[in-house]
Design an enzyme around this catalytic site. Structure first.
Site, PDB file in Angstrom:
ATOM      1  N   ASP A 212       0.734  -1.410  -0.013  1.00  0.00           N
ATOM      2  CA  ASP A 212       0.037  -0.046  -0.143  1.00  0.00           C
ATOM      3  C   ASP A 212       0.914   1.070  -0.114  1.00  0.00           C
ATOM      4  O   ASP A 212       2.185   1.267   0.076  1.00  0.00           O
ATOM      5  CB  ASP A 212      -0.856   0.007   1.090  1.00  0.00           C
ATOM      6  CG  ASP A 212      -2.025  -0.941   0.998  1.00  0.00           C
ATOM      7  OD1 ASP A 212      -2.449  -1.273   0.138  1.00  0.00           O
ATOM      8  OD2 ASP A 212      -2.553  -1.374   2.204  1.00  0.00           O
ATOM      9  N   LYS A 234      -3.282   3.731  -2.987  1.00  0.00           N
ATOM     10  CA  LYS A 234      -4.462   4.551  -3.451  1.00  0.00           C
ATOM     11  C   LYS A 234      -3.843   5.873  -3.765  1.00  0.00           C
ATOM     12  O   LYS A 234      -3.934   6.663  -2.566  1.00  0.00           O
ATOM     13  CB  LYS A 234      -5.595   4.517  -2.602  1.00  0.00           C
ATOM     14  CG  LYS A 234      -6.239   3.138  -2.855  1.00  0.00           C
ATOM     15  CD  LYS A 234      -7.637   2.946  -1.837  1.00  0.00           C
ATOM     16  CE  LYS A 234      -8.014   1.404  -2.353  1.00  0.00           C
ATOM     17  NZ  LYS A 234      -7.235   0.276  -2.058  1.00  0.00           N
TER      18      LYS A 234
END
Ligand code: SAH
Length: 420
Positions: A212, A234
Site C-alpha cells: 500500500d 491509492k
C-alpha cells in the site's frame, strides 16, 4: 520439528549406503569431523575410490543389509535406489539409529545442514519443512558475508544472526516449488524499525509483495530485484485497483505457487481490509498467515507524547474511521471526559467531525491534536482546543496521512512533568 544438535561423531561408526557422488561428498563431510566411515556399495565412484585408497574410508564391496547398521551411530541412505534407501532408513529406525535419506530428506530422521565454520563456531542451516538445499545454501552463503563472522568475532553472534535474518537483507525465498501461500503483514506506521521482526522475516521470504501507500516503503525498496513488488497504493486522482482486483491479484500469484506477502500500513485489521482479503483467500483454499502490526492509531499519538489511555484521564479509547460522518453516540464518552477519540482518515471531513463533536456535547476547550506523517522524519503535530482545531488545521495546511486525537490526553501538560 527439526532440532539442530551438534553431534560429536569423532571415532563413531557411520554407515554410508551407496557409492556414488552424493555418498562421496557426504563421506568427505563425515570424515572431516573424524567419523569412522564405512561405505557399503557394489561399486564406487572415483572420489570414493580415492578416499578408500587414502585410508580414510572403509569399503564393503556388496549391497547393504539390515545387519550392517548394527553398532552404527548414524546411517546415510544414498544408493540412489529409492526402495533400498527407504529400507536403510527403516532398518535404522528399528535400531534407533538416526538416518539421512539423501534423495528425500523427509524420509530420514536427520538432515545434513549447510554449514559455516567461523571462529570456533559451527553454524548450520537446515530446512524445517520440505528440504530445499538451494535455499539453505543461499542462506548459509549470505550469513558467510556477515562482517563480524568473517572477522572471527564470536561475541553476540547469535543476536547478530537473528538480526540479519530479520533484516530482510538475507534472501529467504524457497527455491523448490511449493504450494502458494499468503502472509498478511502489518508494516507499522512508516518508520522501518517499527515493523515487527516477524513481519520482516515474512518479507524476506516473499516472492511477491503487494504493498500500500502507507507503511515502511524504504524496506520494500531494498528487496532483491527479482522479488515482484506491486504497489496498489491509492494515490488520489490516479486509477488504483479496487479491492476485488487486489484480492484476485493475491489469489492469482498464490495459485501460481508463490509466497505472496500482502503488506499493509499499521495493523492489517485496523481499517486495513485485511479480513476481506483473508476471506477471499479462504474461498480459494489458499492458506493465509497474519502478522499483526503496530497501528498508527496507537503508535502515532504515543510518539507525539499522547498516551491514548491514562489513569485518571482516559479510561477508554475509541478508534474511528473518519471517511464518513460519525453518529452522536461515537462522541458520548469523549463528551463526558472519560475517553479518547482517535480518528483515522479524518482530514477531508475534519470540519464536519469537529462540528459533530461540539454538537454532541464535547466541551469546546477539550484538547485536540492532529499528527501528520507520524513516525516519519517530517512528522508534525498541530494542537488546538477542539473549537480552534479546524482553523489551526487550515493555517498549517494539514494533509493526509494524519491521526486526529480528541480528549484530555492531547493536553501537552499531561506528560510534561515538573519543570527543571
Ligand atoms: N491499518 C492502518 C490504518 C489504515 S487507514 C493502521 O493500523 O495504522 C489509513 C489511515 O491511517 C490514514 O489516513 C491515517 O489516518 C492513518 N495513518 C497511517 N499511517 C500514518 C502515519 N504514519 N501518520 C499518521 N497517520 C497515519
Amino acid at each position: 520439528m527439526i532440532s539442530l544438535l551438534g553431534l560429536d561423531l569423532d571415532g563413531k561408526l557411520v554407515i554410508v549406503a551407496g557409492g556414488g557422488p552424493v555418498a562421496a561428498s557426504k563421506a568427505a563431510t563425515l570424515r572431516s569431523v573424524r567419523a569412522r566411515v564405512r561405505v557399503i556399495a557394489p561399486a564406487l565412484c572415483e572420489d570414493l575410490v580415492d578416499a578408500v585408497a587414502e585410508g580414510g574410508v572403509e569399503w564393503l564391496d556388496r549391497r547393504v543389509l539390515a545387519e550392517d547398521l548394527d553398532g552404527a551411530w548414524l546411517a546415510l541412505a544414498a544408493t540412489g535406489d529409492s526402495a533400498t534407501d527407504a529400507a536403510v532408513c527403516r532398518w535404522a529406525k528399528e535400531r534407533r539409529i538416526f538416518a539421512v535419506h539423501a534423495g528425500s530428506g523427509r524420509s530420514g530422521t536427520a538432515r545434513f545442514p549447510a554449514l559455516l565454520r567461523r571462529a570456533g563456531l559451527a553454524i548450520g542451516v537446515v530446512s524445517e519443512g520440505k528440504p530445499d538445499p538451494r535455499r539453505v545454501r543461499t542462506v548459509r552463503d549470505e550469513l558467510a558475508q556477515v562482517p563480524t563472522l568473517a572477522a572471527g568475532d564470536a561475541t553476540e553472534t547469535r543476536e547478530q544472526i537473528e538480526d540479519i535474518l530479520a533484516s530482510a537483507a538475507v534472501d529467504l525465498r524457497r527455491r523448490r516449488p511449493s504450494p502458494g501461500r499468503v502472509t498478511l503483514i502489518g508494516g507499522g506506521p512508516g518508520a522501518e524499525d517499527l515493523m515487527t521482526v516477524r513481519a520482516r522475516v515474512a518479507l524476506s521470504e516473499a516472492d511477491v509483495v503487494i504493498t500500500d501507500r502507507l507503511g515502511p516503503r524504504s524496506i520494500v525498496a531494498r528487496l532483491p530485484i527479482d522479488v515482484v513488488v506491486i504497489d496498489v497504493g491509492k494515490v488520489p486522482g490516479e486509477h488504483s485497483p479496487s479491492q476485488a482486483e487486489i484480492n484476485m491479484m493475491i489469489i492469482d500469484h498464490a495459485r501460481a505457487g508463490r509466497h505472496v506477502v500482502r503488506l499493509k500500513g499499521g495493523d492489517p485489521f485496523v481499517f486495513g481490509r485485511g479480513g476481506e482479503e483473508i476471506l477471499a483467500c479462504r474461498e480459494h483454499g489458499i492458506p493465509v498467515d497474519v502478522v499483526p502490526g503496530v497501528s498508527s492509531a496507537l503508535a502515532v499519538p504515543a510518539l507525539a507524547g499522547m498516551p491514548v489511555t491514562h489513569r485518571g484521564t482516559a479510561s477508554a479509547v475509541t478508534i474511528a474511521h473518519g471517511h464518513t460522518r460519525l453518529p452522536p453516540a461515537a462522541f458520548a464518552q469523549v463528551a463526558d471526559g472519560s475517553a479518547t477519540l482517535v480518528l483515522l482518515m479524518a482530514v477531508t471531513l475534519l470540519a464536519e467531525h469537529v462540528g459533530d463533536a461540539l454538537a454532541a456535547g464535547v466541551p469546546a476547550d477539550t484538547p485536540a491534536a492532529i499528527i501528520e506523517r507520524g513516525t516519519l522524519p517530517d512528522e508534525r503535530t498541530t494542537r488546538a482546543p477542539l473549537d480552534g482545531l479546524v482553523a489551526a488545521a487550515g493555517e498549517a495546511g494539514i494533509a493526509a496521512p494524519a491521526v486526529v486525537v480528541i480528549g484530555h490526553v492531547a493536553d501537552p501538560a499531561l506528560l510534561a512533568g515538573p519543570a527543571r
